[in-house]
Structure formats: structure tokens, C-alpha cells
Design a protein around this motif. Sequence first.
Motif, PDB file in Angstrom:
ATOM      1  N   ARG A   1       0.838  -1.216   0.000  1.00 38.49           N
ATOM      2  CA  ARG A   1       0.000   0.000   0.000  1.00 38.49           C
ATOM      3  C   ARG A   1       0.866   1.256   0.000  1.00 38.49           C
ATOM      4  O   ARG A   1       0.517   2.249  -0.658  1.00 38.49           O
ATOM      5  CB  ARG A   1      -0.941  -0.019   1.199  1.00 38.49           C
ATOM      6  CG  ARG A   1      -2.083  -1.025   1.055  1.00 38.49           C
ATOM      7  CD  ARG A   1      -3.172  -0.789   2.090  1.00 38.49           C
ATOM      8  NE  ARG A   1      -2.689  -0.980   3.451  1.00 38.49           N
ATOM      9  CZ  ARG A   1      -2.702  -2.146   4.084  1.00 38.49           C
ATOM     10  NH1 ARG A   1      -3.169  -3.228   3.486  1.00 38.49           N
ATOM     11  NH2 ARG A   1      -2.260  -2.246   5.332  1.00 38.49           N
TER      12      ARG A   1
ATOM     13  N   TYR B   1      -0.106   0.344  -4.202  1.00 37.17           N
ATOM     14  CA  TYR B   1      -0.994  -0.728  -4.613  1.00 37.17           C
ATOM     15  C   TYR B   1      -2.245  -0.769  -3.731  1.00 37.17           C
ATOM     16  O   TYR B   1      -2.174  -0.546  -2.530  1.00 37.17           O
ATOM     17  CB  TYR B   1      -0.289  -2.086  -4.506  1.00 37.17           C
ATOM     18  CG  TYR B   1       0.841  -2.297  -5.478  1.00 37.17           C
ATOM     19  CD1 TYR B   1       0.584  -2.634  -6.805  1.00 37.17           C
ATOM     20  CD2 TYR B   1       2.168  -2.167  -5.067  1.00 37.17           C
ATOM     21  CE1 TYR B   1       1.636  -2.841  -7.701  1.00 37.17           C
ATOM     22  CE2 TYR B   1       3.218  -2.379  -5.949  1.00 37.17           C
ATOM     23  CZ  TYR B   1       2.942  -2.709  -7.264  1.00 37.17           C
ATOM     24  OH  TYR B   1       3.963  -2.910  -8.145  1.00 37.17           O
ATOM     25  N   ARG B   2      -3.356  -1.090  -4.341  1.00 42.66           N
ATOM     26  CA  ARG B   2      -4.579  -1.374  -3.606  1.00 42.66           C
ATOM     27  C   ARG B   2      -4.572  -2.859  -3.276  1.00 42.66           C
ATOM     28  O   ARG B   2      -4.331  -3.688  -4.159  1.00 42.66           O
ATOM     29  CB  ARG B   2      -5.791  -1.016  -4.472  1.00 42.66           C
ATOM     30  CG  ARG B   2      -7.147  -1.286  -3.855  1.00 42.66           C
ATOM     31  CD  ARG B   2      -8.240  -0.692  -4.737  1.00 42.66           C
ATOM     32  NE  ARG B   2      -9.572  -1.080  -4.282  1.00 42.66           N
ATOM     33  CZ  ARG B   2     -10.268  -2.091  -4.773  1.00 42.66           C
ATOM     34  NH1 ARG B   2      -9.768  -2.812  -5.772  1.00 42.66           N
ATOM     35  NH2 ARG B   2     -11.463  -2.374  -4.306  1.00 42.66           N
ATOM     36  N   THR B   3      -4.799  -3.226  -2.026  1.00 46.05           N
ATOM     37  CA  THR B   3      -4.605  -4.615  -1.632  1.00 46.05           C
ATOM     38  C   THR B   3      -5.902  -5.292  -1.174  1.00 46.05           C
ATOM     39  O   THR B   3      -6.819  -4.643  -0.675  1.00 46.05           O
ATOM     40  CB  THR B   3      -3.575  -4.733  -0.494  1.00 46.05           C
ATOM     41  OG1 THR B   3      -4.067  -4.067   0.672  1.00 46.05           O
ATOM     42  CG2 THR B   3      -2.238  -4.121  -0.904  1.00 46.05           C
TER      43      THR B   3
ATOM     44  N   SER C   1     -10.612  -2.715  -9.855  1.00 46.28           N
ATOM     45  CA  SER C   1      -9.192  -2.372  -9.953  1.00 46.28           C
ATOM     46  C   SER C   1      -8.814  -2.120 -11.401  1.00 46.28           C
ATOM     47  O   SER C   1      -8.954  -3.018 -12.240  1.00 46.28           O
ATOM     48  CB  SER C   1      -8.327  -3.497  -9.386  1.00 46.28           C
ATOM     49  OG  SER C   1      -8.686  -3.800  -8.053  1.00 46.28           O
TER      50      SER C   1
END
Length: 225
Positions: A22, A26-28, A58
Amino acid sequence: MILLHGIWALPVMMAPMAWALRRRGYRTFNPMYRSRAHSLDRIVAALHPRFERFAAASPGPVHFVTHSMGSLVLRAYVTRHRPPWIGRAVMLGPPHAGSPWVDLARGLRVSGLCLGPSADLLDCRRNAVLERALGAIDFPVGIIAGTQSILPFVTSRLMREPNDGKVAVSATHLAGQSDHIVLPVGHSAMPHDRETIRQALVFLETERFDRAGADNDQRAIANRA
């Protein structure tokens, strides 16, 4: 970015890796799955709609970081569904050729109690049905193997070759892998080991590990020993 923990683990085990991802932007998504209670088929079926929802929200490809059994779950998932949004994957200590600890548990007749249906998946003598379910990879995969065991006097009796305490380095290799690196880290420590996290980030961005940086770190460890 989707993270998958290993057997007898929870998403919290992947939290340090998720936090680092993150921070990098990044989106996790770090889901739980029933690693010991459910068969591989049930695990994949339960994860599929959750993965699809995450991918739909996403933009661009969705990458993976998997630990131990989570790497086998990813292989089975891609083999069954082959999502068009699959990106790169980093696999930490993946037991692609199984673990001798499972063979030992079978010999002691406790594999069902300890591992449930996953015992067959993690066995060094995996059956042909499961091998077909895992399939072959056709997307970029980087593998990080470890060589540090917390109980070397025990594991040396099971694995007479470099290992991370649970999986031999040789068992982590996979046909079609994009890159493979060995670090002085134990199996359970991988998702929160600083160098492992750094190497995972490097692969996700370049499809290669930073071998020069890893060599420098290992020399520094040797000098301190």
C-alpha cells in the motif's frame, strides 16, 4: 494486489507485506480462506467471486503475492478460471514439490488432523488429479526461497539440502518461472522479512529480482556472524 496466506495461517500473517504494498501505491486485498478445513476445489470456488469483485474495481492487471500453500491455491485458481486480468505473482516459499513434513505427518498418522484435505496437496507424492488441478503457469512468476530454519537439527533429518525449515529450495522451483532467488530467511518469517518484501516489490515492478542487492545483504549478514 491480492495476497494469499499459507496453511494454518490468517491474513494478519500477510499484513506487513500488504502494508508495504500500500505504501508503494498498490490497492490490496488480503482474504482469509479455509486452508485446513476445505479441499482445494472448495477453496478456489469460494475465492473466485471475491477475486472477481476486487478485479472489477481495480484498473489494470491484478498482481499476487502468495505464501506457501497460497501459491498452490493461485495456480489452481488460474488453471480453473484463467482470468484475463492476471498480472504478475511473487511466491514466497511455495511447496511446488511438496514438503517432507507432510510425509512425516502421514507416517505418524496425524496428517488428517493437522492438515485436513490439504495434506494431499502438500505431499511430496502429490497425485495426478491434483497435479492437473494445479496446471502450468503462463504468467510472470517470481519465486523467493529461504535457507534458514529455526530447528536445523530437526529439519536436517528430513531435508539434507538447503531449506527454509519446511520446504526445500529445490521444491520451490516451477517450470516456466520468470525468476528465482534464495534468501537467508525462514519459511514463516518470509511475509514480514524486510529483504523478502523489498525483493517482492522489485519483481512486481521489473519482473526480475535485485540479485546484486541480495548478494550485498547476505555478505553483510556473514560479516556480522
